[in-house]
Design a protein around this motif. Sequence first.
Motif, PDB file in Angstrom:
ATOM      1  N   THR A  52       7.055  15.664  -5.981  1.00 59.61           N
ATOM      2  CA  THR A  52       6.402  14.567  -5.288  1.00 59.61           C
ATOM      3  C   THR A  52       7.457  13.629  -4.723  1.00 59.61           C
ATOM      4  O   THR A  52       8.500  13.411  -5.339  1.00 59.61           O
ATOM      5  CB  THR A  52       5.448  13.793  -6.211  1.00 59.61           C
ATOM      6  N   LEU A  53       7.146  13.107  -3.558  1.00 63.88           N
ATOM      7  CA  LEU A  53       8.052  12.210  -2.852  1.00 63.88           C
ATOM      8  C   LEU A  53       7.326  10.893  -2.626  1.00 63.88           C
ATOM      9  O   LEU A  53       6.229  10.879  -2.047  1.00 63.88           O
ATOM     10  CB  LEU A  53       8.447  12.820  -1.506  1.00 63.88           C
ATOM     11  N   PRO A  54       7.911   9.787  -3.054  1.00 59.70           N
ATOM     12  CA  PRO A  54       7.238   8.508  -2.826  1.00 59.70           C
ATOM     13  C   PRO A  54       7.291   8.127  -1.348  1.00 59.70           C
ATOM     14  O   PRO A  54       8.256   8.416  -0.656  1.00 59.70           O
ATOM     15  CB  PRO A  54       8.058   7.519  -3.668  1.00 59.70           C
ATOM     16  N   VAL A  55       6.236   7.521  -0.887  1.00 56.94           N
ATOM     17  CA  VAL A  55       6.204   6.985   0.469  1.00 56.94           C
ATOM     18  C   VAL A  55       6.556   5.511   0.357  1.00 56.94           C
ATOM     19  O   VAL A  55       5.877   4.759  -0.334  1.00 56.94           O
ATOM     20  CB  VAL A  55       4.814   7.191   1.116  1.00 56.94           C
ATOM     21  N   MET A  91       0.812  -1.200   0.000  1.00 52.90           N
ATOM     22  CA  MET A  91       0.000   0.000   0.000  1.00 52.90           C
ATOM     23  C   MET A  91       0.855   1.263   0.000  1.00 52.90           C
ATOM     24  O   MET A  91       0.440   2.264  -0.542  1.00 52.90           O
ATOM     25  CB  MET A  91      -0.937  -0.002   1.203  1.00 52.90           C
ATOM     26  N   ALA A  92       2.058   1.216   0.583  1.00 54.56           N
ATOM     27  CA  ALA A  92       2.903   2.405   0.631  1.00 54.56           C
ATOM     28  C   ALA A  92       3.180   2.953  -0.755  1.00 54.56           C
ATOM     29  O   ALA A  92       3.284   4.169  -0.936  1.00 54.56           O
ATOM     30  CB  ALA A  92       4.212   2.100   1.352  1.00 54.56           C
ATOM     31  N   ASN A  93       3.289   2.084  -1.747  1.00 55.00           N
ATOM     32  CA  ASN A  93       3.570   2.544  -3.104  1.00 55.00           C
ATOM     33  C   ASN A  93       2.434   3.373  -3.692  1.00 55.00           C
ATOM     34  O   ASN A  93       2.622   4.055  -4.689  1.00 55.00           O
ATOM     35  CB  ASN A  93       3.858   1.356  -4.016  1.00 55.00           C
ATOM     36  N   ASP A  94       1.254   3.307  -3.090  1.00 57.46           N
ATOM     37  CA  ASP A  94       0.101   4.072  -3.565  1.00 57.46           C
ATOM     38  C   ASP A  94       0.034   5.469  -2.968  1.00 57.46           C
ATOM     39  O   ASP A  94      -0.813   6.256  -3.355  1.00 57.46           O
ATOM     40  CB  ASP A  94      -1.196   3.333  -3.209  1.00 57.46           C
ATOM     41  N   ILE A  95       0.904   5.774  -2.018  1.00 57.59           N
ATOM     42  CA  ILE A  95       0.864   7.038  -1.287  1.00 57.59           C
ATOM     43  C   ILE A  95       2.045   7.910  -1.698  1.00 57.59           C
ATOM     44  O   ILE A  95       3.158   7.419  -1.854  1.00 57.59           O
ATOM     45  CB  ILE A  95       0.914   6.796   0.236  1.00 57.59           C
ATOM     46  N   VAL A  96       1.773   9.206  -1.868  1.00 55.71           N
ATOM     47  CA  VAL A  96       2.837  10.168  -2.163  1.00 55.71           C
ATOM     48  C   VAL A  96       2.648  11.400  -1.295  1.00 55.71           C
ATOM     49  O   VAL A  96       1.541  11.681  -0.828  1.00 55.71           O
ATOM     50  CB  VAL A  96       2.870  10.589  -3.657  1.00 55.71           C
ATOM     51  N   ILE A  97       3.731  12.108  -1.104  1.00 58.11           N
ATOM     52  CA  ILE A  97       3.693  13.430  -0.489  1.00 58.11           C
ATOM     53  C   ILE A  97       4.068  14.400  -1.601  1.00 58.11           C
ATOM     54  O   ILE A  97       5.124  14.265  -2.225  1.00 58.11           O
ATOM     55  CB  ILE A  97       4.667  13.535   0.690  1.00 58.11           C
ATOM     56  N   ALA A  98       3.189  15.328  -1.871  1.00 59.63           N
ATOM     57  CA  ALA A  98       3.435  16.340  -2.895  1.00 59.63           C
ATOM     58  C   ALA A  98       3.663  17.671  -2.185  1.00 59.63           C
ATOM     59  O   ALA A  98       2.998  17.966  -1.193  1.00 59.63           O
ATOM     60  CB  ALA A  98       2.251  16.430  -3.849  1.00 59.63           C
ATOM     61  N   GLN A  99       4.613  18.455  -2.696  1.00 62.45           N
ATOM     62  CA  GLN A  99       4.947  19.702  -2.012  1.00 62.45           C
ATOM     63  C   GLN A  99       4.946  20.894  -2.949  1.00 62.45           C
ATOM     64  O   GLN A  99       5.307  20.794  -4.119  1.00 62.45           O
ATOM     65  CB  GLN A  99       6.333  19.606  -1.380  1.00 62.45           C
ATOM     66  N   TYR A 146       1.275  17.820   0.899  1.00 67.26           N
ATOM     67  CA  TYR A 146      -0.003  17.130   0.733  1.00 67.26           C
ATOM     68  C   TYR A 146       0.195  15.623   0.838  1.00 67.26           C
ATOM     69  O   TYR A 146       1.065  15.074   0.169  1.00 67.26           O
ATOM     70  CB  TYR A 146      -0.588  17.427  -0.654  1.00 67.26           C
ATOM     71  N   MET A 147      -0.624  14.934   1.626  1.00 71.31           N
ATOM     72  CA  MET A 147      -0.621  13.483   1.682  1.00 71.31           C
ATOM     73  C   MET A 147      -1.762  12.999   0.798  1.00 71.31           C
ATOM     74  O   MET A 147      -2.934  13.293   1.058  1.00 71.31           O
ATOM     75  CB  MET A 147      -0.826  12.967   3.122  1.00 71.31           C
ATOM     76  N   THR A 148      -1.402  12.274  -0.258  1.00 73.94           N
ATOM     77  CA  THR A 148      -2.410  11.844  -1.211  1.00 73.94           C
ATOM     78  C   THR A 148      -2.021  10.498  -1.810  1.00 73.94           C
ATOM     79  O   THR A 148      -1.025   9.896  -1.413  1.00 73.94           O
ATOM     80  CB  THR A 148      -2.619  12.928  -2.300  1.00 73.94           C
TER      81      THR A 148
END
Length: 108
Positions: A87-90, A1-9, A60-62
């Motif tokens: 964007t930063l991968p989680v 699931m982590a691969n589905d989450i990104v932090i965008a700045q 942004y957490m999306t």
Amino acid sequence: MANDIVIAQTTSDDENQAKALARGAVESKLAAGVHIDAPITAFYWWKGKVEAAQEWRISYMTTTDRLPALEAWLHQKHPYDIPQWVTLPVTGGSEAYLSWVVEETAQD
């Protein structure tokens, strides 16, 4: 699931604008949550010279699914000619938190 989450700045040079960009993205379900960092000092090249400005970093957490819509929304709402958008991968995190991000950004 982590691969589905990104932090965008992105950043803003106005605290109220930063709050509006944060709240609008959450209200639109484009981001599950947003952090606004305390003022930072930015140095950057603009039109041939080095500039300095006080800015607020907006994170942004999306999800990867909602990222294109968030980016389009941000470019429409942001006052800068060329806003920062990275964007930063989680790569990991608590399953409960990651699930919350997915649930809160699900399109109705």
